[in-house]
Design a protein around this motif. Structure first.
Motif, PDB file in Angstrom:
ATOM      1  N   CYS A  83      42.667  73.892  79.851  1.00  9.24           N
ATOM      2  CA  CYS A  83      42.057  73.243  81.011  1.00  9.24           C
ATOM      3  C   CYS A  83      43.043  72.275  81.659  1.00  9.24           C
ATOM      4  CB  CYS A  83      40.806  72.470  80.593  1.00  9.24           C
ATOM      5  SG  CYS A  83      39.567  73.500  79.788  1.00  9.24           S
TER       6      CYS A  83
ATOM      7  N   THR B 114      37.206  78.780  82.035  1.00  2.50           N
ATOM      8  CA  THR B 114      37.332  77.320  82.154  1.00  2.50           C
ATOM      9  C   THR B 114      36.492  76.776  83.315  1.00  2.50           C
ATOM     10  OG1 THR B 114      39.338  77.495  83.501  1.00  2.50           O
ATOM     11  CG2 THR B 114      39.629  77.298  81.090  1.00  2.50           C
TER      12      THR B 114
ATOM     13  N   VAL C  34      33.730  73.766  80.421  1.00  8.82           N
ATOM     14  CA  VAL C  34      34.550  72.571  80.185  1.00  8.82           C
ATOM     15  C   VAL C  34      33.649  71.401  79.808  1.00  8.82           C
ATOM     16  CG1 VAL C  34      36.218  70.961  81.186  1.00  8.82           C
ATOM     17  CG2 VAL C  34      36.382  73.400  81.703  1.00  8.82           C
TER      18      VAL C  34
ATOM     19  N   GLN D  97      40.183  69.673  85.820  1.00  6.27           N
ATOM     20  CA  GLN D  97      38.971  70.273  85.258  1.00  6.27           C
ATOM     21  C   GLN D  97      38.298  69.314  84.268  1.00  6.27           C
ATOM     22  OE1 GLN D  97      40.974  73.900  83.898  1.00  6.27           O
ATOM     23  NE2 GLN D  97      39.493  75.092  85.086  1.00  6.27           N
ATOM     24  N   ARG D  98      39.098  68.662  83.448  1.00  4.19           N
ATOM     25  CA  ARG D  98      38.541  67.696  82.490  1.00  4.19           C
ATOM     26  C   ARG D  98      37.896  66.523  83.221  1.00  4.19           C
ATOM     27  NH1 ARG D  98      43.449  69.129  79.954  1.00  4.19           N
ATOM     28  NH2 ARG D  98      44.433  67.153  80.512  1.00  4.19           N
TER      29      ARG D  98
ATOM     30  N   LEU E  34      40.375  72.160  75.424  1.00  7.62           N
ATOM     31  CA  LEU E  34      40.516  71.285  76.599  1.00  7.62           C
ATOM     32  C   LEU E  34      41.980  71.010  76.937  1.00  7.62           C
ATOM     33  CD1 LEU E  34      37.652  68.788  75.747  1.00  7.62           C
ATOM     34  CD2 LEU E  34      37.713  70.353  77.726  1.00  7.62           C
TER      35      LEU E  34
END
Length: 195
Positions: free
Chosen positions: A172, A141, A146, A176-177, A168
């Motif tokens: 994640c 990730t 990502v 992170q997104r 996602l």
């Protein structure tokens, strides 16, 4: 359908070729043939056999995971497609997963995300999800992956966008997104300002 060793012995009979011998003949044919078509067909067969856990022991003895991993850097798209398909079929098994992870599997599978074959990309995303462990999660990730999944989630291809969205949302963090969104926006701003 999954098979048991007892069922395979009964089905094969006392004089038939056993599963191990058959898989061994496929591996030998793959290694010995110079025909690209034959390599593709044999690798497709091996990938299909990789779905059944009764074959894992045989595939381990025959180093089939190494063969699949080696195929991921081939220039032939079909070999990559069948190699990643075989890994995807094997990756849920704990010992297979550990072996793939120890042998640079995340890097090799991640490389498949930029391939032109839709099936290869879908199998690569699925395989990455199967390879997530507490130890491998950070690598799987990382920001470039990502960011790639964020782009895939916007695809008009529903299979690709749905699978990327699952990646996602399930693997994640929100942070992170958000970092991927910021990275993407920064890249777009740089591109626009240089025009």
């Amino acid at each position: 359908m999954f098979s048991s060793k007892e069922y395979l012995k009964q089905k094969t009979g006392p004089y038939g070729i056993g599963r191990f011998s058959y898989l061994q003949s496929l591996v030998t044919e793959y290694q010995d043939t110079s025909s690209a078509d034959a390599k593709e067909q044999v690798l497709a067969n091996l990938a299909n056999f990789a779905y059944d856990p009764v074959n894992y022991e045989y595939m381990d003895k025959l180093n089939v995971i190494d063969l699949f991993l080696d195929c991921l850097t081939e220039p032939c798209e079909k070999l990559v497609e069948f190699g990643i398909g075989g890994l995807c079929n094997l990756a849920l098994d704990k010992s297979n997963k550990e072996y793939i992870l120890r042998n640079d599997g995340v890097k090799l599978v991640t490389g498949c995300l930029s391939r032109s074959s839709e099936e290869t990309v879908l199998s690569a995303i699925t395989c990455l999800m199967f390879l997530v462990t507490p130890a491998s999660k950070a690598e799987i990730t990382c920001l470039p992956v990502v960011d790639c999944m964020m782009r895939f989630s916007q695809s008009a291809n529903r299979r690709l966008s749905n699978l990327a969205t699952v990646f996602l949302e399930d693997y994640c963090t929100a942070e992170q997104r958000e970092a991927a969104i910021m990275s993407h926006q920064s890249q777009q701003a740089t591109t626009h300002s240089s025009l």
